[in-house]
Design an enzyme around this catalytic site. Structure first.
Site, mmCIF file in Angstrom:
data_model
loop_
_atom_site.group_PDB
_atom_site.id
_atom_site.type_symbol
_atom_site.label_atom_id
_atom_site.label_comp_id
_atom_site.label_asym_id
_atom_site.label_seq_id
_atom_site.Cartn_x
_atom_site.Cartn_y
_atom_site.Cartn_z
ATOM 1 N N ASP A 1 44.029 44.970 38.580
ATOM 2 C CA ASP A 1 43.095 45.748 39.397
ATOM 3 C C ASP A 1 42.186 44.912 40.287
ATOM 4 O OD1 ASP A 1 41.408 44.508 37.606
ATOM 5 O OD2 ASP A 1 41.222 46.265 36.313
ATOM 6 N N HIS B 1 30.822 39.441 33.348
ATOM 7 C CA HIS B 1 30.949 39.182 34.786
ATOM 8 C C HIS B 1 31.100 40.429 35.642
ATOM 9 C CE1 HIS B 1 35.225 40.186 35.242
ATOM 10 N NE2 HIS B 1 35.302 39.830 33.982
ATOM 11 N N ARG C 1 30.882 43.409 38.112
ATOM 12 C CA ARG C 1 30.027 43.641 39.284
ATOM 13 C C ARG C 1 29.033 44.774 39.062
ATOM 14 N NH1 ARG C 1 31.684 41.462 44.611
ATOM 15 N NH2 ARG C 1 33.242 39.906 44.094
ATOM 16 N N HIS D 1 30.532 32.810 33.604
ATOM 17 C CA HIS D 1 31.393 33.020 34.778
ATOM 18 C C HIS D 1 30.766 32.328 35.991
ATOM 19 C CE1 HIS D 1 33.554 35.220 37.956
ATOM 20 N NE2 HIS D 1 34.365 35.703 37.034
#
Ligand code: UD1
Ligand code: UDP
Length: 394
Positions: free
Chosen positions: A95, A212, A214, A244
């Site tokens: 994805d 990590h 978003r 990360h």
């Protein structure tokens, strides 16, 4: 047949490595690899470990990249590769923005797309963002849909997608299996890996953290750090957090946690070392997709810092718990696993709803036009489970 595998991030590389390896043994297939460099350093760690050499290596990453710029760079860089290679099909995974833009570029050139890890859904386009949209897009344009679980295949069926869907299991279990077997069979390697983890203390139980997403940038990461500050005050918990490389993660995490004696902030680890660290963890706290699949196979309780998950199988089995990013909720869930042996025991029930280590074999069978079986938990062989569990535990 010429097959071009395209990927660009660390999780894609982990999950495509078994497929690329399996393809390399097929004489009827010319297997080529294109890495986009969406992740530069973290991707290279995985390629080195699995001894994969990219035939095409693009340089799409910019510091703190925004999605539109990244997407535009990816399509501009990928199109000449498709033009030069003229693959009979491309393989993409999952994805990421790399997967979506590669699928789009191939679609525009009428090149068939096969999607590895098809059919995952939360049903909410904002979580995970932008991944839920990316994977739906890839599923629409793919003619071969390699679904990791029966539930993922059911999602594809419900959407009336035109591609042929096959349940293969998740290739992450193949990668994990390959790696744990290597660790189990080689005492020197094990000792060497442990020597790279000198900070682990015998009198404290390891809380392994990764994060990590978003959608957790900003407020979410501040909340996560608040929870870790609280938890670090307990003398029986040692927190290890490979951070990360995204600056939206690095900046808040280093600012909030770098001064705490009980918290070890480290660079992202190569996969071998990270698997070893997972084996040595008491509890794993993460927002990662891949870790959610690996940890239940290792018998490790996982607390997932998300509100929804596209991987509900281990939640149903009780080894994964969704805790969001609310500090009080995270602290309470971690403390329960540290203080209540019964709760911890129950969450360590080892299950493998995500695969049996044969996903890449099934994918390659389909690509070569051979008959294959489908992965299903009900078909999972008990002896195989016991053998796999024994290696994973070493
Ligand atoms: C991306 C994917 C996400 C995937 C995740 C896995 C998208 C939109 N997101 O998110 O689906 O789950 O990777 O890790 O496709 N950076 C480096 N070196 C690296 C890697 C990253 O410096 O090796 C830094 C750079 O500043 C880069 C930033 O991290 O700009 C963000 O990377 P990016 O790929 O955009 O987003 P991720 O959060 O990693
Ligand atoms: N991983 C790793 N080193 C680390 C942290 C994670 O090799 O320091 C591996 C992990 O085992 C899993 C994959 O990276 O296979 C997951 O990557 P990430 O969490 O970045 O992405 P997601 O799975 O959420 O897409």
């Amino acid at each position: 047949m010429k097959v071009l595998s395209i990927f660009g991030t660390r999780p894609e590389a982990v999950k495509m490595a078994p497929v690329v390896k399996a393809l390399s043994h097929e004489t009827a297939i010319e297997s080529l690899v294109c890495v986009t460099g969406q992740h530069r350093l973290m991707l290279q760690q995985v390629l080195d470990l699995f001894e994969i050499k990219a035939d095409h290596s693009l340089d799409a990453m910019l510091p703190n990249q925004a999605l539109n710029g990244l997407g535009a760079r990816l399509i501009a860089l990928l199109d000449p590769v498709l033009e030069a290679v003229k693959p009979d099909r491309i393989l993409v995974h999952g994805d990421t923005t790399t997967a979506m833009m590669a699928a789009l570029a191939a679609f525009h050139r009428h090149i068939p797309v096969a999607h590895v890890e098809a059919g995952l859904r939360t049903g909410d386009l904002t979580q995970p963002w932008p991944e839920e949209m990316n994977r739906r897009y890839v599923d629409v344009v793919s003619d071969l849909l390699f679904a990791p679980t029966t539930r993922a295949k059911a999602n594809l069926t419900a959407e009336h997608l035109a591609g042929r869907a096959i349940v293969t299991g998740n290739t992450v279990i193949d990668a994990l299996h390959m790696t744990t077997r290597r660790i189990a069979l080689d005492r020197h390697l094990r000792e060497n890996l442990d020597a790279h983890l000198p900070y682990l203390r015998a009198n404290q139980k390891l809380l392994l953290v990764t994060g990590h997403r978003r959608e957790n940038f900003g407020a979410g990461f501040i909340e996560i750090c608040d929870a870790l500050v609280k938890l670090s005050q307990r003398s029986d918990i040692q927190i290890v957090y490979p951070v990360h490389l995204n600056p939206n993660v690095q900046i808040p995490v280093l600012a909030a946690l770098s001064h705490l004696p009980n918290v070890h902030l480290i660079e992202p680890l190569d996969y071998l070392l990270f698997v070893r660290l997972m084996q040595r963890a008491h509890v794993i706290l993460t927002d990662s997709g891949g870790v959610q699949e690996e940890a239940p196979a290792l018998g490790k309780p996982v607390l997932v810092m998300r509100n929804v998950t596209e991987r509900p199988e281990a939640v149903s089995a009780g080894t994964v718990q969704l805790v969001g990013t609310d500090p009080a909720r995270i602290v309470a869930a971690v403390e329960q696993l540290y203080d209540d042996d019964c709760a911890w025991e129950q969450a360590t029930y080892r299950i493998n709803p995500y695969g049996d280590g044969r996903a890449a074999e099934r994918i390659v069978d389909v690509l070569c036009g051979r008959a294959t079986d489908e992965f299903g938990v009900e078909k999972f062989d008990q002896v195989e489970t016991a053998q796999l569990a024994a290696t994973l535990l070493q």
